[in-house]
Design a protein around this motif. Structure first.
Motif, PDB file in Angstrom:
ATOM      1  N   ALA A 111       0.844  -1.200   0.000  1.00 28.20           N
ATOM      2  CA  ALA A 111       0.000   0.000   0.000  1.00 28.20           C
ATOM      3  C   ALA A 111       0.880   1.252   0.000  1.00 28.20           C
ATOM      4  CB  ALA A 111      -0.942  -0.006   1.196  1.00 28.20           C
ATOM      5  N   ALA A 112       1.930   1.225   0.797  1.00 30.48           N
ATOM      6  CA  ALA A 112       2.827   2.386   0.843  1.00 30.48           C
ATOM      7  C   ALA A 112       3.450   2.645  -0.523  1.00 30.48           C
ATOM      8  CB  ALA A 112       3.915   2.160   1.895  1.00 30.48           C
ATOM      9  N   SER A 113       3.837   1.572  -1.222  1.00 39.74           N
ATOM     10  CA  SER A 113       4.434   1.750  -2.552  1.00 39.74           C
ATOM     11  C   SER A 113       3.439   2.310  -3.555  1.00 39.74           C
ATOM     12  CB  SER A 113       4.945   0.416  -3.106  1.00 39.74           C
ATOM     13  OG  SER A 113       5.748  -0.222  -2.177  1.00 39.74           O
ATOM     14  N   VAL A 114       2.159   1.964  -3.386  1.00 37.11           N
ATOM     15  CA  VAL A 114       1.141   2.500  -4.289  1.00 37.11           C
ATOM     16  C   VAL A 114       1.014   4.011  -4.097  1.00 37.11           C
ATOM     17  CG1 VAL A 114      -1.332   2.525  -4.859  1.00 37.11           C
ATOM     18  CG2 VAL A 114      -0.181   0.346  -4.383  1.00 37.11           C
ATOM     19  N   PHE A 115       0.982   4.439  -2.828  1.00 38.89           N
ATOM     20  CA  PHE A 115       0.626   5.832  -2.560  1.00 38.89           C
ATOM     21  C   PHE A 115       1.800   6.805  -2.516  1.00 38.89           C
ATOM     22  CE2 PHE A 115      -3.118   3.511  -0.870  1.00 38.89           C
ATOM     23  CZ  PHE A 115      -4.018   4.029  -1.791  1.00 38.89           C
ATOM     24  N   LYS A 116       3.025   6.276  -2.367  1.00 39.22           N
ATOM     25  CA  LYS A 116       4.169   7.179  -2.249  1.00 39.22           C
ATOM     26  C   LYS A 116       4.315   8.136  -3.451  1.00 39.22           C
ATOM     27  CE  LYS A 116       9.076   7.320  -1.302  1.00 39.22           C
ATOM     28  NZ  LYS A 116      10.332   6.561  -1.268  1.00 39.22           N
ATOM     29  N   PRO A 117       4.307   7.622  -4.681  1.00 37.81           N
ATOM     30  CA  PRO A 117       4.454   8.569  -5.814  1.00 37.81           C
ATOM     31  C   PRO A 117       3.301   9.564  -5.917  1.00 37.81           C
ATOM     32  CG  PRO A 117       4.255   6.287  -6.601  1.00 37.81           C
ATOM     33  CD  PRO A 117       4.248   6.222  -5.124  1.00 37.81           C
ATOM     34  N   LEU A 118       2.119   9.157  -5.467  1.00 34.59           N
ATOM     35  CA  LEU A 118       0.975  10.074  -5.531  1.00 34.59           C
ATOM     36  C   LEU A 118       1.193  11.221  -4.565  1.00 34.59           C
ATOM     37  CD1 LEU A 118      -2.065   7.621  -5.667  1.00 34.59           C
ATOM     38  CD2 LEU A 118      -0.527   8.346  -7.460  1.00 34.59           C
ATOM     39  N   TYR A 119       1.641  10.854  -3.369  1.00 32.85           N
ATOM     40  CA  TYR A 119       1.923  11.877  -2.366  1.00 32.85           C
ATOM     41  C   TYR A 119       3.023  12.816  -2.855  1.00 32.85           C
ATOM     42  CZ  TYR A 119       5.335  13.030   1.277  1.00 32.85           C
ATOM     43  OH  TYR A 119       6.308  13.629   2.007  1.00 32.85           O
ATOM     44  N   GLN A 120       4.035  12.244  -3.488  1.00 29.05           N
ATOM     45  CA  GLN A 120       5.143  13.076  -3.979  1.00 29.05           C
ATOM     46  C   GLN A 120       4.696  14.023  -5.089  1.00 29.05           C
ATOM     47  OE1 GLN A 120       7.785   9.806  -4.780  1.00 29.05           O
ATOM     48  NE2 GLN A 120       9.108  10.298  -3.029  1.00 29.05           N
ATOM     49  N   SER A 121       3.606  13.666  -5.760  1.00 28.06           N
ATOM     50  CA  SER A 121       3.088  14.557  -6.809  1.00 28.06           C
ATOM     51  C   SER A 121       1.913  15.397  -6.321  1.00 28.06           C
ATOM     52  CB  SER A 121       2.638  13.740  -8.018  1.00 28.06           C
ATOM     53  OG  SER A 121       3.718  13.063  -8.560  1.00 28.06           O
ATOM     54  N   TYR A 122       1.775  15.495  -5.011  1.00 28.77           N
ATOM     55  CA  TYR A 122       0.723  16.312  -4.387  1.00 28.77           C
ATOM     56  C   TYR A 122      -0.683  15.888  -4.805  1.00 28.77           C
ATOM     57  CZ  TYR A 122       4.730  19.273  -3.445  1.00 28.77           C
ATOM     58  OH  TYR A 122       5.942  19.732  -3.041  1.00 28.77           O
ATOM     59  N   ILE A 123      -0.867  14.622  -5.055  1.00 25.15           N
ATOM     60  CA  ILE A 123      -2.214  14.161  -5.391  1.00 25.15           C
ATOM     61  C   ILE A 123      -2.904  13.729  -4.100  1.00 25.15           C
ATOM     62  CG2 ILE A 123      -3.538  12.340  -6.553  1.00 25.15           C
ATOM     63  CD1 ILE A 123      -1.296  12.509  -8.738  1.00 25.15           C
ATOM     64  N   ASN A 124      -4.045  14.330  -3.883  1.00 23.32           N
ATOM     65  CA  ASN A 124      -4.760  14.080  -2.650  1.00 23.32           C
ATOM     66  C   ASN A 124      -5.619  12.838  -2.782  1.00 23.32           C
ATOM     67  OD1 ASN A 124      -5.348  14.770  -0.062  1.00 23.32           O
ATOM     68  ND2 ASN A 124      -6.054  16.835  -0.594  1.00 23.32           N
ATOM     69  N   VAL A 125      -5.326  11.832  -1.971  1.00 22.79           N
ATOM     70  CA  VAL A 125      -6.128  10.616  -1.987  1.00 22.79           C
ATOM     71  C   VAL A 125      -7.188  10.750  -0.913  1.00 22.79           C
ATOM     72  CG1 VAL A 125      -6.094   8.132  -1.618  1.00 22.79           C
ATOM     73  CG2 VAL A 125      -4.210   9.237  -2.824  1.00 22.79           C
ATOM     74  N   ASP A 126      -8.415  10.413  -1.243  1.00 23.81           N
ATOM     75  CA  ASP A 126      -9.492  10.588  -0.272  1.00 23.81           C
ATOM     76  C   ASP A 126      -9.863   9.245   0.370  1.00 23.81           C
ATOM     77  OD1 ASP A 126     -11.548  11.559   1.210  1.00 23.81           O
ATOM     78  OD2 ASP A 126     -12.932  11.792  -0.456  1.00 23.81           O
ATOM     79  N   MET A 127     -10.832   8.545  -0.184  1.00 24.40           N
ATOM     80  CA  MET A 127     -11.245   7.284   0.434  1.00 24.40           C
ATOM     81  C   MET A 127     -10.301   6.162   0.009  1.00 24.40           C
ATOM     82  SD  MET A 127     -15.234   7.659  -0.615  1.00 24.40           S
ATOM     83  CE  MET A 127     -16.264   7.076   0.709  1.00 24.40           C
ATOM     84  N   VAL A 128     -10.014   5.267   0.917  1.00 26.06           N
ATOM     85  CA  VAL A 128      -9.188   4.102   0.580  1.00 26.06           C
ATOM     86  C   VAL A 128      -9.821   2.853   1.185  1.00 26.06           C
ATOM     87  CG1 VAL A 128      -6.902   3.035   0.720  1.00 26.06           C
ATOM     88  CG2 VAL A 128      -7.097   5.517   0.745  1.00 26.06           C
ATOM     89  N   VAL A 129      -9.951   1.810   0.397  1.00 28.41           N
ATOM     90  CA  VAL A 129     -10.354   0.504   0.956  1.00 28.41           C
ATOM     91  C   VAL A 129      -9.486  -0.584   0.376  1.00 28.41           C
ATOM     92  CG1 VAL A 129     -12.712   0.166   1.773  1.00 28.41           C
ATOM     93  CG2 VAL A 129     -12.325   0.749  -0.614  1.00 28.41           C
ATOM     94  N   GLN A 130      -9.185  -1.529   1.237  1.00 30.07           N
ATOM     95  CA  GLN A 130      -8.450  -2.689   0.770  1.00 30.07           C
ATOM     96  C   GLN A 130      -9.274  -3.896   1.184  1.00 30.07           C
ATOM     97  OE1 GLN A 130      -4.357  -2.902   2.059  1.00 30.07           O
ATOM     98  NE2 GLN A 130      -4.327  -5.103   1.743  1.00 30.07           N
ATOM     99  N   THR A 131      -9.561  -4.762   0.239  1.00 26.04           N
ATOM    100  CA  THR A 131     -10.328  -5.959   0.585  1.00 26.04           C
ATOM    101  C   THR A 131      -9.390  -6.959   1.247  1.00 26.04           C
ATOM    102  OG1 THR A 131      -9.863  -6.770  -1.616  1.00 26.04           O
ATOM    103  CG2 THR A 131     -11.991  -5.720  -1.287  1.00 26.04           C
ATOM    104  N   SER A 132      -9.943  -7.800   2.133  1.00 23.51           N
ATOM    105  CA  SER A 132      -9.069  -8.788   2.773  1.00 23.51           C
ATOM    106  C   SER A 132      -8.764  -9.871   1.741  1.00 23.51           C
ATOM    107  CB  SER A 132      -9.737  -9.373   4.005  1.00 23.51           C
ATOM    108  OG  SER A 132     -10.977  -9.895   3.649  1.00 23.51           O
ATOM    109  N   SER A 133      -7.572 -10.384   1.819  1.00 21.93           N
ATOM    110  CA  SER A 133      -7.136 -11.284   0.749  1.00 21.93           C
ATOM    111  C   SER A 133      -7.824 -12.633   0.850  1.00 21.93           C
ATOM    112  CB  SER A 133      -5.626 -11.455   0.799  1.00 21.93           C
ATOM    113  OG  SER A 133      -5.253 -11.985   2.036  1.00 21.93           O
ATOM    114  N   SER A 134      -8.102 -13.196  -0.293  1.00 19.65           N
ATOM    115  CA  SER A 134      -8.687 -14.526  -0.293  1.00 19.65           C
ATOM    116  C   SER A 134      -7.664 -15.492  -0.871  1.00 19.65           C
ATOM    117  CB  SER A 134      -9.984 -14.524  -1.101  1.00 19.65           C
ATOM    118  OG  SER A 134      -9.757 -13.882  -2.331  1.00 19.65           O
ATOM    119  N   LYS A 135      -7.864 -15.865  -2.115  1.00 18.27           N
ATOM    120  CA  LYS A 135      -6.935 -16.822  -2.714  1.00 18.27           C
ATOM    121  C   LYS A 135      -5.596 -16.164  -3.080  1.00 18.27           C
ATOM    122  CE  LYS A 135      -8.916 -15.921  -7.112  1.00 18.27           C
ATOM    123  NZ  LYS A 135     -10.002 -15.637  -7.791  1.00 18.27           N
TER     124      LYS A 135
END
Ligand code: ASP
Ligand code: MG
Length: 404
Positions: free
Chosen positions: A276-300
């Protein structure tokens, strides 16, 4: 001294006629024996025009020069107000922030007021003058002009109320107060009589454009009560109160909706620490504001889906950043740019069970599908298809009895 701070927004001083009206409002408080401190924004449109000019000069306009430029709108409106008061026989003058001075900290274009030197203004008030102070601007410790972010004259007014220990701070604007939801979107919206800082902060942050969110936080920290009212009609507005327990027979105080959101889903990312951190790091560095976040629990296969929302304006940039991000692997990227967030807000939900259920049920009854959910103590937000916004506002307004 019975001090009152009167703040006028851009549309309230938008034309010469309106400035004359504003002068009459000011003198009505003087007649009630208040010592009046006026804080004004620029005439509407002025700040936007100045910003446009800076962009034509350079797309990388120096930020300290930007502050010098965009703060001049307030100089115009304040001199016009003071001039009108003089014309009416009152002692009044304009005060630029540096003349007081109003000291700020932080970076250019988004500074915060740290201190206001009171002496000159207090002397002026004692001598029967009406100071007309420029909102939105200050100076830093290098004596450079600073500004407080768009809509920042609200913060100027709140901080004046705080430092001068005002009895009252009145924010004059072009609407009659804070509404249960945006009256432009929904005609049955009702004016809210009293609202807490916490609720107001949520409403403002979620798009009720009555006051700058920062300034509400400042007011909350300094326990300053604010009256929001119209400068066009003389009616009771909305009181933003310091009282903790606002008596109300309602659980929900207001509804908000956003306009241009986009939803992205990364399908099948590895479920392990750091992803998750790797997904959002470049967005933060480009000043992109992320609002809602959900991660589903893993299955298979220990894989999960990460869904998040951003402003639709940032969509192109965001998809580019994700596609070139070598740190993450995913099976698919699904994008939906026709989504909006609808939120219900109210301190009442802390003590009332079943609010979540009622919200979901009301939306379900209208066949509105919920895409993402997020909650805080006094707010529940759902993401829905943009085309359902009006329907959603209407059914929720009714469900939580905001119509009456
Ligand atoms: N004139 C400034 C702006 O347009 C400040 C304000 O309106 O409060 O952002
Ligand atoms: Mg404004």
């Amino acid at each position: 001294m019975k001090i009152v701070v009167l703040k006028f927004g851009g549309t309230s001083v938008g034309t010469i006629d309106r400035i004359k009206k504003v002068a009459n409002i000011i003198t009505s408080y003087v007649k009630k024996r208040f010592k009046v401190i006026v804080v004004s924004s620029a005439m509407s449109g002025t700040t936007n025009d100045l910003i446009k000019k800076s962009k034509h000069i350079s797309n990388n306009f120096n930020s300290s020069e930007y502050d010098v430029l965009v703060s001049v709108g307030e100089q115009i409106s304040c001199s016009l107000i003071a001039g009108r008061l003089n014309h009416m026989g009152y002692k009044a003058r304009s005060w630029m922030s540096w003349q007081i001075p109003i000291l700020t900290e932080g970076k250019h274009t988004s500074s915060r007021i740290s201190k206001i030197n009171k002496k000159k203004i207090l002397d002026y008030l004692k001598n029967g003058g009406i100071p007309v102070i420029t909102g939105f601007q200050g100076i830093n410790n290098l004596s450079r002009i600073t500004t407080l972010g768009r809509g920042g004259s609200d913060a100027s007014a709140i901080m004046c109320a705080k430092f001068f220990n005002a009895k009252k701070c009145v924010i004059f604007t072009d609407v009659e107060g804070v509404y249960t939801t945006d009256p432009n979107n929904f005609k049955n919206a009702k004016k809210i009589k009293v609202i807490s800082y916490e609720e107001m902060l949520e409403m403002a942050s979620l798009g009720a454009k009555v006051m700058q969110p920062h300034s509400i936080q400042d007011a909350r920290l300094s326990r300053i009560e604010i009256d929001v009212k119209s400068s066009f009609v003389n009616r009771k507005g909305t009181l933003i109160t310091k009282k903790k327990n606002v008596f109300r027979n309602r659980t929900i105080t207001g509804l908000t909706s956003t306009k241009n959101d986009a939803k992205l889903t990364l399908v099948g990312v590895k479920d392990k620490p750091g992803v998750a951190a790797s997904v959002f790091k470049p967005l933060y560095q480009s000043y992109i504001n992320v609002d809602m976040v959900v991660q589903t629990s893993s299955s298979k296969n220990r894989e999960t889906d990460i869904t998040f929302t951003i402003k639709a304006d940032d969509l192109l940039k965001t998809t580019k950043l994700i596609k070139k991000n070598k740190k993450i692997k995913y099976r698919d990227l699904i994008v939906n740019k026709n989504v909006s967030k609808v939120s219900i807000i109210g301190v009442g939900m802390v003590t009332t069970p079943g609010v979540t259920y009622r919200m979901f049920k009301a939306l379900a009854n209208k066949g509105i599908n919920i895409l993402v959910i997020s909650t805080s103590e006094i707010k529940i937000s759902v993401l829905i298809n943009k085309k359902n916004i009006k329907k959603a506002l209407s059914v929720l307004h009714k469900e939580f009895r905001l119509n009456s």
